[in-house]
Design a protein around this motif. Sequence first.
Motif, PDB file in Angstrom:
ATOM      1  N   GLY A   1       5.351  77.653   5.206  1.00  0.00           N
ATOM      2  CA  GLY A   1       4.883  78.858   4.785  1.00  0.00           C
ATOM      3  C   GLY A   1       5.238  80.101   4.818  1.00  0.00           C
ATOM      4  O   GLY A   1       5.618  80.965   4.335  1.00  0.00           O
TER       5      GLY A   1
ATOM      6  N   MET B   1       8.442  76.399  -3.644  1.00  0.00           N
ATOM      7  CA  MET B   1       6.727  76.183  -4.068  1.00  0.00           C
ATOM      8  C   MET B   1       5.837  76.059  -5.034  1.00  0.00           C
ATOM      9  O   MET B   1       5.027  75.268  -4.240  1.00  0.00           O
TER      10      MET B   1
ATOM     11  N   GLY C   1       2.314  78.753   0.994  1.00  0.00           N
ATOM     12  CA  GLY C   1       3.234  80.200   0.585  1.00  0.00           C
ATOM     13  C   GLY C   1       3.083  81.210   0.383  1.00  0.00           C
ATOM     14  O   GLY C   1       3.908  82.156  -0.534  1.00  0.00           O
TER      15      GLY C   1
END
Length: 322
Positions: A138, A163, A202
């Motif tokens: 992330g 993500m 992330g």
Amino acid sequence: MTATTHSPLLSEAGQAVERHWRELAGRRRLYTIGGIVFMVLAMSGSLWFANESNAGKFFDRLPYLFDFVGQMMPRDGWEIWRALFDLPSPYDDGSLKYNYPDGRIYLTETFYLPEYFYKMLETINIALVSTLIGFGLGFVLCFLAASNLTTRRWLRFFVRRFMELLRAFPEIVIAGFFLAVLTIGAVPAIIAVSIHTVGALGKMFFEVVENADMKAEEGLRAAGANWTERVWFAIVPQVMPNFLSYALLRFEINVRASTIIGAVGGGGIGEALRLSISRTHEAKTLAIILLLFCTIVAVDQLSAWLRGRLVGRQAFEFGRGG
């Protein structure tokens, strides 16, 4: 004579403000009533759907909930502690219900680790490794997704969608897939929790990056620094305390997620809890629940203390008097 006081009349501007305030108050009451009605209808519809999906037995079986709770009470309160610390039970009849010492993990010839403590450590290990993997990946992806650092829109779009895909499915769904491929154990649980953690951290990381002060980055750019140097020396020092705070928060979540995944074959304390409930082993079930509660409280308190050390106590004192 009684003196009579009259409130002064409002000016035209004051009357306009009062009318506007009354309109807003009436609209708020309307929204509140509408929200309550919607919630009642939604709850009623959900209960009706649950009852129909359960062949009309949902409400019929609801009173038996307390019967199940009563069945989970052991005959002796000390049995919970015997099950927790793998001590012999006076009620041992050779069955699995009272075979507490059989689960001991001997570290030396005389010193042992109780079975449930060992499985709890396994669950914490799954959560910790998954958090570290999620933090690392992330951390790398968030700078590519931040609009103030990445000017290529197609790259930002791809990283953000990637993500979103990673966090789109719950950990238990991802774990089910990997358990079918890699068989039961801790490895599928680590992969499942790590995948979801990368997507979740992330997103939170790149939002922190987008709110960072760009003056230091502009100075490094004017001095001829490349993109990596600008990120490492201008952005990372600003955002790292918040990154670590979010990572600690995610670790707390991952401990719970690892427990749930363990119940479907991912190892750890969750598997032991599922087996004890299905076999109606009262003392074992309550011992595991007690251990889970104490562990989660300890993790929460430790994480809160570490977050306070990282971002400063002032971040938790908003609204308090000076």
